[in-house]
Motif scaffolding. Structure first.
Motif, short mmCIF file in Angstrom:
data_model
loop_
_atom_site.label_atom_id
_atom_site.label_comp_id
_atom_site.label_asym_id
_atom_site.label_seq_id
_atom_site.Cartn_x
_atom_site.Cartn_y
_atom_site.Cartn_z
N PHE A 33 0.33 -1.29 0.21
CA PHE A 33 -0.09 -0.14 0.35
C PHE A 33 0.83 1.72 -0.06
CE2 PHE A 33 -2.18 -3.58 2.26
CZ PHE A 33 -3.84 -3.85 1.58
N GLU A 34 0.41 2.44 -0.64
CA GLU A 34 0.85 3.76 -0.61
C GLU A 34 -0.37 4.94 0.06
OE1 GLU A 34 2.98 5.10 -4.30
OE2 GLU A 34 1.34 4.91 -5.14
N LEU A 35 0.25 5.95 -0.01
CA LEU A 35 -0.20 6.90 0.73
C LEU A 35 -0.04 8.15 0.36
CD1 LEU A 35 -3.05 7.74 2.21
CD2 LEU A 35 -1.11 8.04 4.02
N ASP A 36 -0.49 9.11 0.01
CA ASP A 36 -0.06 10.73 -0.71
C ASP A 36 0.19 11.25 0.89
OD1 ASP A 36 0.95 13.14 -1.01
OD2 ASP A 36 -0.78 13.92 -2.38
N ARG A 119 11.98 2.08 -5.36
CA ARG A 119 13.69 2.63 -5.97
C ARG A 119 13.82 3.72 -4.98
NH1 ARG A 119 12.16 3.55 -12.12
NH2 ARG A 119 12.00 1.02 -12.52
N GLU A 120 13.52 4.19 -3.75
CA GLU A 120 14.04 5.15 -2.64
C GLU A 120 13.69 4.66 -1.90
OE1 GLU A 120 12.78 9.14 -4.95
OE2 GLU A 120 14.28 9.02 -6.06
N ALA A 121 14.54 5.73 -0.40
CA ALA A 121 13.63 5.03 0.43
C ALA A 121 13.04 5.82 1.26
CB ALA A 121 14.92 5.75 1.63
N VAL A 122 12.12 5.49 2.04
CA VAL A 122 10.54 6.09 2.26
C VAL A 122 9.91 5.30 3.45
CG1 VAL A 122 9.13 3.65 0.87
CG2 VAL A 122 7.91 6.50 1.11
N PRO A 123 9.37 5.76 4.23
CA PRO A 123 8.99 5.10 5.56
C PRO A 123 8.21 3.92 5.12
CG PRO A 123 8.25 7.29 5.40
CD PRO A 123 9.45 7.15 4.15
N TYR A 124 7.40 3.44 6.06
CA TYR A 124 6.70 2.41 6.62
C TYR A 124 6.38 2.53 7.23
CZ TYR A 124 9.42 -1.81 7.70
OH TYR A 124 9.91 -2.77 8.41
N VAL A 159 3.91 7.32 3.08
CA VAL A 159 4.36 6.34 3.15
C VAL A 159 4.06 4.89 2.69
CG1 VAL A 159 2.57 6.66 4.05
CG2 VAL A 159 4.37 5.38 5.66
N VAL A 160 4.19 3.88 2.84
CA VAL A 160 3.73 2.43 2.34
C VAL A 160 4.03 1.14 3.50
CG1 VAL A 160 5.62 2.98 0.09
CG2 VAL A 160 6.35 1.42 2.00
N ALA A 161 2.79 0.67 3.31
CA ALA A 161 2.69 -0.08 3.63
C ALA A 161 2.68 -1.93 3.55
CB ALA A 161 1.32 -0.17 5.22
N GLU A 162 2.41 -2.75 4.42
CA GLU A 162 2.19 -4.31 3.76
C GLU A 162 1.20 -5.47 3.85
OE1 GLU A 162 5.52 -6.60 3.42
OE2 GLU A 162 6.52 -6.41 4.70
N ALA A 163 1.00 -5.47 3.23
CA ALA A 163 -0.34 -7.18 4.54
C ALA A 163 -0.34 -8.13 3.01
CB ALA A 163 -1.78 -6.77 4.87
N ARG A 164 -0.39 -9.44 3.18
CA ARG A 164 -1.00 -10.59 3.01
C ARG A 164 -2.47 -10.33 2.78
NH1 ARG A 164 1.87 -14.87 3.77
NH2 ARG A 164 3.78 -14.67 5.51
N MET A 179 -5.22 4.48 2.39
CA MET A 179 -3.85 3.92 1.52
C MET A 179 -4.65 3.47 0.57
SD MET A 179 -1.43 2.83 4.22
CE MET A 179 0.05 3.37 3.46
N ARG A 180 -3.85 3.42 -0.82
CA ARG A 180 -3.63 2.64 -2.18
C ARG A 180 -3.14 1.50 -2.53
NH1 ARG A 180 -2.15 3.01 -6.71
NH2 ARG A 180 -0.02 4.28 -7.35
N ILE A 181 -3.82 0.15 -3.33
CA ILE A 181 -3.16 -0.95 -3.41
C ILE A 181 -1.92 -0.10 -4.30
CG2 ILE A 181 -2.71 -3.02 -4.30
CD1 ILE A 181 -5.59 -3.73 -3.09
#
Length: 211
Positions: A33-36, A119-124, A159-164, A179-181
């Protein structure tokens, strides 16, 4: 497959071999996921008695008591706490009964987010937990929102996040906080070091990464 399961039930050796194979090769199946963060966030709607405690490098040694370490997983969390000393954050929720939940905000992990297709450092954000007594109060969404507010204050724009995909609560909760996929990563992890994956959502080619 049914024959293999039958053999595993009857043979300790087969069970050990299957367990070993699971450590050698694991399936990779994660939604990213990502969020602006340039869009202003509304203040977190804490319920009466709830409050957030931001834990960072400046206060970790005073806030992190043995009781809190135990609540966060005991010895399993110590590596994460080292990351907090280097700049990461923990958003802890406290209510009238004590510790209610928490989430981790990871800022300095370029290698990890590279495995998420960045591709670049981003918080999650991740590693969320809500105490059983405090569930069904929307703490997952509240902690996420508070993490986003912290990141905005620190000047981050994304920011990004992940989940199964099968973790219905995390997927729906991430979508509820805006957040959006961005990607759906599928593939394999070999010896916990070699990552073979592709972005099935965007039909990207296969890639091989070292973790």
């Amino acid at each position: 497959m049914s024959a293999l399961k039958e053999a595993a039930r009857g043979s300790p050796l087969v069970r050990k071999l299957i367990a070993l194979a699971g450590h050698v090769v694991r399936r990779r199946n994660h939604v990213v996921f990502e969020l602006d963060l340039t869009v202003p966030r509304e203040p977190t709607p804490w319920a009466p008695g709830e409050r957030a405690v931001e834990i960072g490098p400046d206060n970790i040694d005073t806030v992190m008591t043995p009781e809190l370490i135990e609540f966060m997983g005991g010895e399993r969390v110590r590596k994460s706490l080292d990351g907090v000393r280097r700049g990461n954050r923990v958003v802890l929720v406290v209510d009238a009964e004590g510790y209610a939940g928490y989430g981790h905000l990871v800022i300095n992990s370029k290698e990890y987010v590279r495995a998420l297709g960045e591709r670049e450092a981003v918080p999650y954000v991740g590693n969320f937990f809500t105490a059983p007594r405090a569930r069904r109060r929307g703490l997952f969404e509240k902690i996420n929102n508070e993490c986003f507010i912290v990141l905005q204050r620190l000047g981050y724009r994304r920011v990004v996040a992940e989940a199964r995909p099968t973790n219905d609560g995390s997927v729906k909760g991430s979508l509820r906080v805006g957040m959006r996929i961005a990607r759906h990563l599928t593939g394999w992890i070999v010896f916990e070091r070699l990552l073979i994956q592709r972005d099935a959502l965007n039909r990207r080619p296969w890639q091989i990464l070292l973790r």
